[in-house]
Every structure is written in structure tokens, then in C-alpha cells.
Design an enzyme around this catalytic site. Structure first.
Site, mmCIF file in Angstrom:
data_model
loop_
_atom_site.group_PDB
_atom_site.id
_atom_site.type_symbol
_atom_site.label_atom_id
_atom_site.label_comp_id
_atom_site.label_asym_id
_atom_site.label_seq_id
_atom_site.Cartn_x
_atom_site.Cartn_y
_atom_site.Cartn_z
ATOM 1 N N GLU A 432 0.789 -1.321 0.016
ATOM 2 C CA GLU A 432 0.116 -0.128 0.079
ATOM 3 C C GLU A 432 1.086 1.288 -0.037
ATOM 4 O O GLU A 432 1.735 1.224 0.817
ATOM 5 C CB GLU A 432 -0.929 -0.131 1.339
ATOM 6 C CG GLU A 432 -1.580 1.271 1.897
ATOM 7 C CD GLU A 432 -2.790 1.544 0.662
ATOM 8 O OE1 GLU A 432 -3.068 0.661 -0.099
ATOM 9 O OE2 GLU A 432 -3.402 2.586 0.966
ATOM 10 N N LEU A 461 -5.781 -2.161 -0.299
ATOM 11 C CA LEU A 461 -5.362 -1.954 1.190
ATOM 12 C C LEU A 461 -5.923 -3.307 1.845
ATOM 13 O O LEU A 461 -7.155 -3.279 2.376
ATOM 14 C CB LEU A 461 -6.134 -0.831 1.844
ATOM 15 C CG LEU A 461 -5.741 -0.367 2.989
ATOM 16 C CD1 LEU A 461 -6.258 1.094 3.322
ATOM 17 C CD2 LEU A 461 -5.132 -1.189 4.052
ATOM 18 N N HIS A 534 1.150 3.281 15.337
ATOM 19 C CA HIS A 534 2.451 3.638 14.574
ATOM 20 C C HIS A 534 3.518 3.286 15.307
ATOM 21 O O HIS A 534 4.743 3.690 15.098
ATOM 22 C CB HIS A 534 2.170 5.010 14.105
ATOM 23 C CG HIS A 534 0.955 5.217 13.300
ATOM 24 N ND1 HIS A 534 -0.277 5.378 13.615
ATOM 25 C CD2 HIS A 534 0.749 5.476 11.833
ATOM 26 C CE1 HIS A 534 -1.354 5.392 12.683
ATOM 27 N NE2 HIS A 534 -0.434 5.333 11.533
#
Ligand SMILES: Cc1ncc(C[n+]2csc(CCOP(=O)(O)OP(=O)(O)O)c2C)c(N)n1
Ligand SMILES: [Mg+2]
Length: 745
Positions: A432, A461, A534
Site C-alpha cells: 500500500e 489495502l 504507529h
């Protein structure tokens, strides 16, 4: 007399029904003529398919007898599904096949197209877990054979569909790129699966991805065969659901056939295969079948199905259907059908008696041998391969990376990928955002432009499909480098790595491999940005997967050397590597002080032998201090090195071992560096439960390390947003305190 066993009931039913078929008075149809007016199936083909179907039934019955006698270990059969033989007949034996566990008749029908094969024997050897079974060698009972282009599958339902997507994708992509593939250029990939499996998110994701590929105008020759018996173990599939769900998907042509009628099934299968082969577009073949003898040998279906329902299925026995067809065409008499059945039953019994005598897997070493072969010398040689100087110069736009200034981790990976793509046309980079954007962090920037959209491309995705494309491309002869955008998003696709990629060589005795290097951006220390997802710092899911390599570079030169090693190991040994890239270090240049530029490194071209490659499982030691050994990796490396410098200033001599490889751990380096000081501080940015330090401690203990040891880990929690992240992560201050503590003990 006890109650009749399900296999005895089924056997008796078939015999009785065949015997009572009205014998045809016709003189006998010509073998090369259609078996029934209006059908394409010839009488000869009908006979061959009857034999595949009878053989499959005989194997199912024998599987239960072997189990009852304590010789067999698997009783899930194909009985009721035997019309899947037509799919093999409609295909070529070179078309890669990923089969449902009830596709036994397909397997026999395919083998019948390849001289010299012994499919009945193969399956029986699988049932008794013989070490010389031709695919899994006693590690599993599965349909697979390298000479038949049948890639073995795991028991995880639907998990093979992402790989099937990838195989189909790779057929035409290899042709477009002009590189060799394991399959003919006009091949069709086929994947079969059950009706309940068709609901699995892995299946729906892969099928969605297939439709998406077609929508994008790209070829995808994939035949999906849903063997719909109306049940998932005991749970009925709602009437009409498969057609409702898959009858009208964009780009996916739907075909349906009644599995009790061989002739019409064959015609439909031929049309479906023809559609896929000529248009290079996917098709969904809905094969309506029945399931005999319950889900498996242990399953008493009478506890959840009504008597009349079970009874009605006998009318739809595909073997009876084929017998009727042949008898009505005057090809065989009912007695001749029974004689053929008896013959194959007898042959299977004879082969089973012989199979029982075969050797079983005899040692741990034998079992694990195909898991992760390692040939480091050959890997080193391949890792140093580079494209010709002119090709490199042109490929890098007239300016070689080694002639430029020091590079960051991200830039080093970028240049290394370029070098790999210049040297080997089989390398594909995808995921992606990796294409036009060049990755969220710019790691793949410019690669699509430089190497073309056929080799560097954005995917949809769906991490399962991303890894599935890699699995299919790898097994087809390409060298895929898929990217997972963040470590946290590997988890929803983890089985594609754990169940599929890692296990293929094991369950195929090394006959099939899926070489690949999965790049994953991960780990924490992004100054609170992005929160947990993240900053995911959990590597536990990777550490325990048998056979895979997990690499974590902390600096640019290591990243280049380690990535080359992973790519070379993929080529040489079919190794599956996960290359975890610490996001927080991607763009670091400075080390001790702002502006010092000391974390950037010079790019070493691939053919500068010694510096360009690092063996799997070899760490890097900094310093020779005699008081303390800090064992670390990733973000811990620069942190520990800075602490080591401060400790040195206060008279404590430190050495820092960057593990670089989390799996396999650098055992020799660990032993040596731990023994050198007798004081080990493990600086591990992953959590204390399931973290890397557990492996390091176990390794030290296993090797009788008797010195002091302490560890620092992240807290067993998820990472919060903002500066609060600092409360749960290992800090330099904590490393320094722990070091003083340990040295002062
Ligand atoms: C992911 C996964 N979940 C559960 C199972 C256990 N299981 C094995 S077969 C099966 C039913 C599958 O039904 P279907 O897809 O219709 O195939 P059939 O057995 O009917 O041919 C289940 C739930 C499994 N193997 N894999
Ligand atoms: Mg089913």
C-alpha cells in the site's frame, strides 16, 4: 453383529443402486463420441473420470479402515464431492492447483494425465504418515505433488486463497516482465474450497482482490471452485447463499453445475476454464455436491441432520450419476461398473497393506530438515551479485550511491532495493502506497519510476492479499518484497506469514518454497506521534514462527548488508524473512549531537564482498569494554551506544552487542560478549512479556552463562499518544541507571 459403519452403508448403497440401473440394450457407444446427446464429454473421458471417482471413494473407505486398525491418522474424505474430477479434466496438468481437502478425485484425475504417477499410493502413504510420501513426507496428510503442479495446503480453511490470487497474478506478470516462471505463460491457477470457507474473511478478501485486479484492467487467470455440500461441519449454509454472494461480482464470471451429473459438470467446467484461460479473468465455479459419512471419521452427523435429509443425498451420489451415464450410453453394464469398483477397492487395499510397512519419520532432525535450509556460503556469494557497471550507472541515473554522501537507514534501503532490482529481474516491490508515493516514509521513493510500474506497484489495502500476492509470486519463481505499512497491521494478516509462508517448505519437504522478504515499518520512539498503532513494539508474533528470519537493522550500512542477505537467502534457500525497519531511525543522521551526522553511513555496493553482506544470525559488537555488555537491537542500539559513551567517561568500560537478527538470535556473539564481561544488561524496546529479552535470557541460560544479568523492557501495555509514551518505553536515563546498578552489584 454391531451397527454398520458409515463406509459400509455408503458402499452397500452404491452397489445396490448401480446393480439396479436398467442395463442399456444399445450395442455400446463409440468411445470418442459424446456420452450423451448435447454434451461435450466423450465416453472415453467419462470412463477415465469414473475411475478417478471410484479411486477416490476407495481411498476414503480405506482411510477409515486404516484409522480403525490404528495405522491411519486422517479420515476427512472426498465422498460425495467426486465430480470435482471434471475440473482436473478441463484443466491441464501444468495449471497450478491449490486444493480443498475434499478434492481427492481432482487429484486422481490430474495424475491420470501424467504418465508414471502413482496417486493411489501417494494418498495412502499420506494417510499412514509414511516418511516417503511424495509431498509432506509424513508431516501432514495433504494433496500435493511437484510433478502435478499441486501445491499443498494447510488445514486452515480459505487460507490458500490469497496465495492462489498471487499465483494467478504471477503467471501473467512473469510473462509481461519476460522472466521465467514455474508455470506456462497461458496457465490458469485453480483453487478449490468449501461453501462454509467461502464466508471466511480470507476468502472474501482474496476474491475481492481478484475482482479489484480485473477492475483495474489487469489479467488474473484464477478459477475458484466452491465445492458446496451445504454444510460446514454441522452448520448448514443457507439455501442460495453461495449464488447470492458470488453470482454477480464485478469481473468474476459465475458458473454453476450439479455435481451428480458428470456430463453437464464437465461441460460447465470446460466453459469456466475456457473463460479464464482465454480472457485471463477469474471465474467462480459453484459445484453443488453432497457430503457422505459426515465431516470426518469422528463425526456422527445423525446428531445434527435429519434421517430423510441424509437419505436424500444418496440419490445424488456422483458415482451413481456417472455409472448411470455410462450404462445409459451402453459403455458399461452395471456389472462392469461394479467390477471396476471392486478392482480399485482391491488395488487400494493391497497398496494400503504395503503402505503400512513404510518407514515413519524417525528423528527430530529429519522432521525439521526442510523447515529452513541454510547454505550461508552460497547466500554470501549471491548477496554480492550486482548488475553490470553500466547498468548500475544508468539505473541510478548517472550517479552511483557509493559516490554520494552518507545515507540514512531509509535511503540505504532504497538504494539496496534498486541494486537488487537492477541485478535480478525477478524482484518485485509492492504494498500500500509504495508505488507513486514511494512509501509513507519515502523508503521506496523513485523506485516505480526507475524500475517500472510492473515491478514496483501499489496494491489494494488488504494485508492478507499483499502477503498472498507475495506467496503466490514466490512459489511461481519471482522474488517478492512486499511491504506492510506498520507492524500493527501485520497482525490481521499474520496467518499468511505463520500458517502459509513459514510452513510451505515444511509441509512439502522442500519441494515448494515461497522465497520472500517482507518489509515492515515498525517499533516505537516516534516522539509520541501516532500512538500505539504507529509505535507497535511487539515482536512476539514473529519470534515463535518456526524457520523464519527476523532482521532488525539499526543503521544504513547494516540495513543494506542485511537486506541483501535476506534477498540472497530467499533465492538460495527459499527463506522467508521479515525485515523490521525501525521507523524512528529511518531518517536519523545525527548521533551524539545535533548536526554531527554520525548515524548516516556510506553506501557499499553489493560486490564489495566483505562489507556488503552480513551472515544471518551474526550480530555487531561495538567497543571492547570489560565491565559491562549491553545486549540490544533496533532503537536500543543508538541509545545504548550513547549511554556507553557516558559510562566510559565515568570509568565504566562497556561493549554493546547489536543483535541485528531476532530470529535466529546470534548465539555465538551472545555467548562470547556475555562471557567477556560477566555482566549483561539487556536493553529491549519490546515488552517484558513475549519480548526479545526472554529469548536472550533463555539463550544465556541454555549456554550456562553464570554471570550477572538484568533487563530493561517496555511496559506490558499499549503505547499512548504524545509525551506519555515516554513513561512506558525504555529510556536512556533508565539504561544508565540500570548499568550503574549492575556494575555496582
Ligand atoms: C480457519 C479455520 N477455522 C476453523 C476450522 C475447523 N474446520 C475445519 S473444516 C470446517 C468446515 C469447513 O466447511 P466447508 O468450507 O463447507 O468445507 P467442507 O468440509 O464442507 O467441504 C471447519 C470449521 C479450520 N480448519 N480453519
Ligand atoms: Mg461444506
Amino acid at each position: 453383529m454391531g451397527e454398520e459403519l458409515p463406509e459400509q452403508v455408503l458402499d452397500a448403497r452404491l452397489r445396490r443402486a448401480v446393480a439396479s440401473l436398467p442395463a442399456s440394450l444399445s450395442a455400446g457407444a463409440a468411445l470418442d463420441q459424446p456420452i450423451r446427446a448435447g454434451n461435450r464429454l466423450t465416453a472415453a473421458q467419462g470412463l477415465a473420470l469414473l475411475d478417478a471417482q471410484l479411486g477416490s471413494r476407495a481411498l476414503d473407505i480405506e482411510a477409515r479402515r486404516l484409522r480403525a486398525a490404528g495405522h491411519g491418522y486422517y479420515t476427512i474424505g472426498s465422498a460425495g464431492h467426486e465430480s470435482n474430477a471434471v475440473v482436473a479434466a478441463a484443466l491441464r496438468p501444468t495449471d497450478p492447483a491449490l486444493l480443498h481437502y475434499r478434492s481427492g478425485a481432482f487429484y486422481l484425475a490430474r495424475a491420470a494425465q501424467v504418465p508414471g504417477t502413482t496417486p493411489l499410493r501417494d494418498v495412502l502413504l499420506g494417510l499412514v504418515a509414511a516418511a516417503d510420501e511424495p509431498i509432506a513426507g509424513g508431516r501432514h496428510k495433504v494433496f500435493g505433488h511437484p510433478d502435478l503442479a499441486v501445491i499443498p495446503q494447510t488445514s486452515t480453511i480459505a487460507s490458500h486463497l490469497p496465495r492462489a490470487l498471487g499465483v494467478a497474478f504471477a503467471i501473467d506478470r512473469a510473462r509481461k516482465l519476460g522472466v521465467d516462471s514455474a508455470w506456462p505463460a497461458d496457465a490458469v491457477a485453480i483453487a478449490s474450497f468449501g461453501d462454509a470457507s467461502a464466508n471466511h474473511s480470507t476468502a472474501t478478501g482474496a476474491i475481492n482482490a481478484a475482482c479489484h485486479v480485473v477492475h483495474g484492467g489487469l489479467p488474473l487467470p484464477l478459477l475458484l471452485v466452491c465445492e458446496d455440500n451445504g454444510l460446514g461441519i454441522s452448520v448448514p449454509t443457507a439455501q442460495g447463499w453461495i449464488e447470492a454472494a458470488y453470482g454477480a461480482r464485478p469481473g468474476l464470471r459465475y458458473f454453476t453445475a450439479d455435481g451428480s451429473d458428470l456430463a453437464s459438470c464437465f461441460d460447465v467446467a470446460v466453459s469456466a476454464v475456457d473463460h479464464v484461460r482465454t480472457r485471463r479473468q477469474p471465474a467462480f465455479l459453484h459445484l453443488r455436491v453432497v457430503r457422505f459419512m459426515g465431516h470426518a471419521g469422528t463425526d456422527a452427523e445423525i446428531s445434527y441432520r435429519g434421517h430423510t435429509e441424509i437419505e436424500a443425498d444418496y440419490q445424488r451420489d456422483p458415482l451413481l450419476g456417472t455409472a448411470r451415464l455410462l450404462v445409459e450410453a451402453g459403455v458399461l453394464t452395471p456389472t462392469q461398473v461394479i467390477a471396476r469398483y471392486d478392482a480399485v477397492r482391491g488395488e487400494v487395499e493391497r497398496l494400503a497393506r504395503e503402505a503400512i510397512g513404510h518407514r515413519r519419520l524417525g528423528s527430530a532432525a529429519e522432521i525439521a530438515a526442510p523447515l529452513s535450509p541454510r547454505r550461508p556460503e552460497r547466500v554470501a556469494a549471491v548477496a554480492s551479485a550486482a548488475a553490470d557497471p553500466e547498468v548500475r550507472l544508468a539505473g541510478f541515473g548517472g550517479r552511483l550511491p557509493e559516490d554520494g554522501g552518507p545515507l540514512t537507514l531509509a535511503d540505504s534501503i532504497n538504494r539496496t532495493l534498486s541494486d537488487a532490482m537492477l541485478a535480478d529481474p525477478r524482484v518485485l516491490v509492492f504494498g500500500e502506497d509504495v508505488g507513486r508515493k514511494g512509501g509513507v516514509y519515502g523508503v521506496t521513493r523513485g523506485l516505480a519510476r526507475r524500475h517500472g510500474a510492473g515491478r514496483v506497484f501499489d496494491t489494494l489495502l488488504d494485508e492478507q492479499s499483499i502477503l498472498g500476492v507475495a506467496l503466490g509470486a514466490g512459489v511461481s519463481g519471482l522474488l517478492p518484497v512486499p511491504e506492510i505499512q506498520y507492524l500493527a497491521y501485520l497482525h490481521n494478516a499474520e496467518d499468511q506469514l505463520r500458517g502459509e509462508a513459514a510452513s510451505l517448505s515444511f509441509f512439502s519437504g522442500g519441494r515448494y518454497q515461497n522465497p520472500m522478504v517482507v518489509r515492515v515499518a515498525g517499533l516505537a520512539y516516534q516522539r509520541g506521534f501516532g500512538g500505539h498503532f504507529h509505535n507497535d513494539n511487539g515482536l512476539g508474533v514473529l519470534r515463535d514462527i518456526p524457520g523464519i528470519v527476523v532482521a532488525i537493522p539499526a543503521r544504513g550500512d547494516d540495513a543494506a548488508a542485511m537486506l541483501r542477505t535476506c534477498l540472497a537467502a530467499a533465492r538460495v534457500d527459499g527463506t522467508v524473512s521479515v525485515f523490521v525497519e525501525p521507523i524512528a531511525l529511518y531518517h536519523s543522521r545525527d548521533f551524539y549531537a545535533p548536526g554531527d551526522g554520525e548515524w548516516a553511513t556510506h553506501y557499499v555496493p553489493p560486490n564489495e564482498w566483505a562489507a556488503a553482506h552480513v551472515p544471518i544470525g551474526v550480530g555487531r559488537t561495538y567497543g571492547t569494554g570489560a565491565d559491562l555488555t549491553i545486549v540490544t537491537f533496533g532503537n536500543g542500539t543508538p541509545m545504548s551506544l550513547r549511554v556507553a559513551r557516558r559510562l566510559g567517561a565515568s570509568g565504566i568500560g562497556c561493549r554493546v552487542l547489536d543483535l541485528r537478527w531476532i530470529a535466529p538470535l546470534p548465539v555465538e556473539d551472545l555467548r562470547r560478549e556475555a562471557a567477556a564481561t560477566g555482566r549483561v544488561l539487556i536493553v529491549d524496546e519490546t515488552r517484558s512479556s513475549g519480548g526479545v529479552s526472554e529469548g536472550v535470557l533463555a539463550c544465556l541460560s541454555d549456554h550456562r552463562y553464570r554471570g550477572e544479568v538484568a533487563r530493561l523492557n517496555a511496559l506490558d501495555t499499549f503505547i499512548p499518544l504524545g509525551d506519555a509514551a515516554g513513561h512506558v518505553l525504555v529510556s536512556e536515563a533508565a539504561i544508565e541507571r540500570a548499568a550503574h546498578d549492575l556494575v555496582g552489584r
